[in-house]
Structures are given as structure tokens and as C-alpha cells.
Design an enzyme around this catalytic site. Structure first.
Site, mmCIF file in Angstrom:
data_model
loop_
_atom_site.group_PDB
_atom_site.id
_atom_site.type_symbol
_atom_site.label_atom_id
_atom_site.label_comp_id
_atom_site.label_asym_id
_atom_site.label_seq_id
_atom_site.Cartn_x
_atom_site.Cartn_y
_atom_site.Cartn_z
ATOM 1 C CG ASN A 54 -2.121 0.918 1.022
ATOM 2 O OD1 ASN A 54 -1.993 2.011 0.477
ATOM 3 N ND2 ASN A 54 -3.295 0.510 1.486
ATOM 4 C CG ASP A 55 1.051 3.504 3.501
ATOM 5 O OD1 ASP A 55 0.207 4.273 3.003
ATOM 6 O OD2 ASP A 55 0.883 2.920 4.579
ATOM 7 C CB VAL A 56 5.987 0.404 -0.192
ATOM 8 C CG1 VAL A 56 6.302 0.231 1.278
ATOM 9 C CG2 VAL A 56 5.174 -0.765 -0.726
ATOM 10 C CE1 TYR A 84 4.229 2.381 6.121
ATOM 11 C CE2 TYR A 84 4.052 4.233 7.612
ATOM 12 C CZ TYR A 84 4.659 3.613 6.547
ATOM 13 O OH TYR A 84 5.673 4.254 5.903
ATOM 14 C CB SER A 85 0.385 6.433 6.025
ATOM 15 O OG SER A 85 -0.461 6.086 4.941
#
Length: 473
Positions: free
Chosen positions: A394-396, A434-435
Site C-alpha cells: 500500500n504505502d510503499v 500504516y499511514s
């Protein structure tokens, strides 16, 4: 006898250093781990040889050592066989805690039973204080980290307020007072000793408990460094050069890994330890939002696009590990490779839950090492890529890290998957990473969402590819 002991220690240190160096590459990681295991076995043998000359070293001591070795070895073997890849961070946290407790027990033995270990000097007393302080923090902090990652423990509401800082400062002051008293008494004050044990243990809980689950892998890495420091201090207590050197190497390696993880998440260590979870800060900054332009597609459409591709990049994430879909993924990529399609895997430094998590997961499925490419190597290749398949990441892969200065992710190194011709994202739903913020990648025109469990989606994709004749000779 003394020469033999020094020789064994020297060989063990060299093997341990080579083992740690070998862990930096996927291809050599397994053999490096075996080298480190041999080094630890030699260290134990060397220690036993050094104690053979002690008058107090009798059959009862041998019995305790053998019993402890057997029990610990059996528990370690069972753990290694049964723990799934998704629980590896929790296992590392538990091992860190065991290391901290070992150093704590050694220091307590030196303080409570004078004359049994190398004591009596200022260096020994200070080493006892450091080993007790760091070992206790490592043990309690690691247990809390493991419990939080397992979902057994949550952060109390008051721990999210500034009160926790006052409590932790008070505990730190108590630890300092107890340490000074213990040093002033040459290690003889048991009241100061137990006060240091209790206060530092509570401090470990107080520092770790407020940290969010997303930041916990960074904390585990830091606790790994702490366990090395505690071991080095215990080495001074027992007069073991091997333990000092090994502890120093583990401490330094853990600190370097912590910094790598902080850089990979665009976080400072101070913000992780004292700022709470990233998700909380991002929510406060308004980083969330609803998706308004999502394109979804079927597995059949994904298979048709893959069939026509010449180059495919796989981006594995935690969702792949949770679904235990690495073997199914390997079958899919084998079909693509048999059809002459070039396949590579893009590995982000913090993909999964710890550095190297995805590497080990894919190696378990016999993915060739040369196909695993780090972020700096693979990023320039995305513009020339036909299809990118994102599996649970996701965030990466969030473009906000490079395009939105107001985003909590801004400045975080990410994979430039949006530069590929077509992107398929496999996810169960639209939950955030996680963000706690939306992923702009999902709304881009060249991105399609394939909803479902990664293992099921990949299984269906494999079936569709077989029906299309992909990979058949």
C-alpha cells in the site's frame, strides 16, 4: 587450556562477523545464518572449557547447563518450525526479550553472589548497572512489542496523552538514582539493585506501550540493538571478550537496521519513540479521504493483459504474506516465464513487516535470487514495464510520497509503479496502510483494482492463464 579457549573465541568472533556480513545479501543469507549458529555453538563450547578449571564447577553445574541447553534448543526448534512468516516480527521480539533477560540474569548473579563472577572493580559494577538497566528495558519492551503485534495488548487512552512522558521521565530519574546508589555501594546495595530492575522494567513498558503497531518493527529493531548492548555489558561482568565483541556487533547492526527502517518509512527515531503512531499523526493532518474514481476489473481481464505483456514486475506486500500466497504466485510467474515474458520482483526496504521479510517469503517459494531487485535498481525500469502486479502493498507504492508536500508520506522512498503502462492492485478492500491515508495510485487511469484474497486471486489467475494457453509448449 587458556590458549585453546582464546583460539575458540577468536574463531567464533570471525565466524560471527562473516555471518553478519553475509546477511546483507539474499543469496548468502542462509549460509551466513548457519555460520553464525556455528559461532554461537563454539562460544558455548569455549565457555565450558574455560570453566573446567574452576574448583566450584562440579557435576551439578554440568547438569544445569545441559538441562538448560536441551530445553532452550527444543523450544527454539519447535518455534522455528511452527511460526508462520507473518509472525516473524513477533518471534524476533520474543528472541530479543530472551537476550535481554539473559544479560539481566547474568548481572543479577554477579551482584547477588559476589565472588562467583569477575567482579569487584568499578568497571564490573558499572557493567552490572548497564546490563541490568538495558537488559530489563529490552525484556519488558520486547514482551510488550510482541503482545501488541499479536493483538493481545492495546494502548490505554491515557498513554496517548502527555502524562506518559511525565511518568517515563520519573521512572528514568528513579533508574538514575538507583544506578548511582548501586555504584557508590560497589554493587552491594540490594535495595538499589532491585529498585533499578523494577524501574527500568517499568520504563521499558512505558516507552513501548504507546507506540503504534505500524512503528513497532522499528522498535523491535532498536530493541535488538539494546540486546546487543546488554550482552556486551554482561561480557564485561563475566570477563568474556567474545561476549563483548559479539554484543557490540549485534548492537551496531541493530542500530544500523533501525536507521534503515526509519529512512524507508520517512520517520525519525525520535518521532517513533515519542510521537506515537504515524496513523494518528496523519489522521490529524487530514491525510485521509474517500476514493471517487476507482476502476476494478476481473481476474480474466488481468490474465488477458498479462498474456500480451513482454515485461511484468511483481510488487509483494504484507497482504501476500498474510494470504500465504507465495507458492501460488510462483506458479503464476512460472507460466509467464514459460511464455517468454520477463518477470522481476520489486522489493521495498520496509515491505512486509521487517527488512528482508519479502525476500525470505519469496525464497521459500524458490523464486530465483536474481529476480529480486531492490528499490533503487528497479525504479528506473518501471517506465519500460508493461504490467505491474501489486500484491497487498500500500504505502510503499503511494505517489503522494513524491507529489504531495502536505502528505505524511512526503519524502518517503517509494516504488514508482505508476510509471508502468498498466498496474493491477490485488487487495481485499480499500483499507489504508500504516499511514492511515488514501493511496492516489488507486485512482490513476492506468490502475485497476482486483479485489479478493491474494491466494484466491492468484489461483484464479493461474487457471485463466492455463485456459489461455500461457506457458504451454
Amino acid at each position: 587450556m587458556e590458549f585453546l579457549n582464546y583460539a575458540i573465541d577468536l574463531v567464533a568472533v570471525l565466524l560471527l562477523a562473516l555471518g553478519i556480513k553475509g546477511l546483507s545479501k539474499v543469496r548468502s543469507a542462509r549460509s551466513a545464518n548457519q555460520l553464525a549458529a556455528v559461532a554461537m555453538a563454539l562460544a558455548v563450547i569455549g565457555l565450558l572449557i574455560s570453566y573446567l578449571g574452576f574448583p566450584s564447577f562440579d557435576g551439578q553445574a554440568w547438569a544445569w547447563i545441559i538441562a538448560g541447553t536441551v530445553v532452550g534448543g527444543v523450544l527454539g526448534a519447535i518455534t522455528a518450525q511452527r511460526v508462520p512468516m507473518t509472525s516473524m516480527p513477533e518471534t524476533v521480539a520474543l528472541f530479543n526479550g530472551c537476550g535481554g533477560m539473559s544479560s539481566l540474569l547474568v548481572a543479577l548473579a554477579a551482584a547477588l553472589f559476589p565472588g562467583t563472577l569477575d567482579d569487584g572493580t568499578l568497571v564490573a559494577v558499572v557493567s552490572i548497572v548497564i546490563s541490568v538497566f538495558v537488559g530489563s528495558i529490552t525484556f519488558t519492551g520486547s514482551i510488550v512489542a510482541m503482545a501488541k503485534l499479536q493483538g493481545w495488548l492495546s494502548t490505554p487512552p491515557w498513554m496517548q496523552s502527555k502524562i506518559r512522558h511525565l511518568v517515563n521521565i520519573a521512572l528514568a530519574v528513579v533508574c538514575l538514582v538507583a544506578a548511582i546508589k548501586l555504584i557508590a555501594s560497589d554493587g552491594s546495595s540490594q535495595a538499589a539493585l532491585w529498585l533499578l530492575v523494577i524501574a527500568s522494567g517499568l520504563l521499558g513498558i512505558g516507552v513501548t506501550l504507546p507506540i503504534g503497531g505500524a512503528d513497532m518493527p522499528v522498535v523491535i529493531s532498536l530493541l535488538n540493538s539494546y540486546s546487543g548492548v546488554a550482552a556486551a555489558a554482561a561480557g564485561f561482568v563475566v570477563g568474556s571478550q567474545l561476549l563483548i565483541v559479539a554484543g557490540a556487533m549485534v548492537g551496531a547492526a541493530g542500530l544500523i537496521l533501525t536507521q534503515v527502517m526509519c529512512n524507508g518509512m520517512n520517520r525519525s527515531l525520535v518521532s517513533v519513540l515519542f510521537g506515537g503512531a504515524l496513523g494518528a499523526s496523519s489522521t490529524a493532518s487530514g491525510g485521509g479521504g474517500e476514493y471517487t474514481n476507482i476502476t476494478s476489473c476481473s481476474v480474466e481481464e488481468c490474465a488477458l493483459t498479462l498474456e500480451a505483456a513482454e515485461r511484468v514486475i511483481i510488487v509483494p506486500g504484507y497482504g501476500l504474506a498474510v494470504a500465504q500466497a507465495q507458492h501460488t504466485l510462483r506458479e503464476v510467474t512460472r507460466s509467464l516465464e514459460a511464455a517468454g515474458i520477463e518477470v522481476a520482483y520489486a522489493i521495498h526496504p520496509v515491505a512486509g513487516r521487517m527488512p528482508g521479510h519479502m525476500n525470505v517469503l519469496l525464497a521459500e517459494a524458490d523464486v530465483p535470487y536474481e529476480q529480486l531487485k531492490e528499490m533503487d535498481v528497479i525504479n528506473p525500469e518501471f517506465p519500460a514495464t508493461d504490467v505491474v502486479l501489486v500484491l497487498g502493498a500500500n504505502d510503499v507504492v503511494n505517489p503522494q510520497a513524491k507529489t504531495d508536500p502536505n502528505s505524511p508520506l512526503y519524502g518517503m522512498p517509494v516504488l514508482d509503479v505508476q510509471q508502468a503502462q498498466t498496474v493491477f492492485v490485488v487487495k481485499r478492500g480499500m483499507s489504508a496502510g500504516y499511514s492511515g491515508i488514501k493511496n492516489d495510485l488507486f485512482e490513476l487511469g492506468n490502475t485497476s483494482m482486483v479485489f479478493g484474497d491474494a491466494k484466491k486471486v492468484l489461483g484464479d489467475l493461474l487457471g485463466e492463464l492455463k485456459e489461455l494457453g500461457v506457458g504451454k509448449k
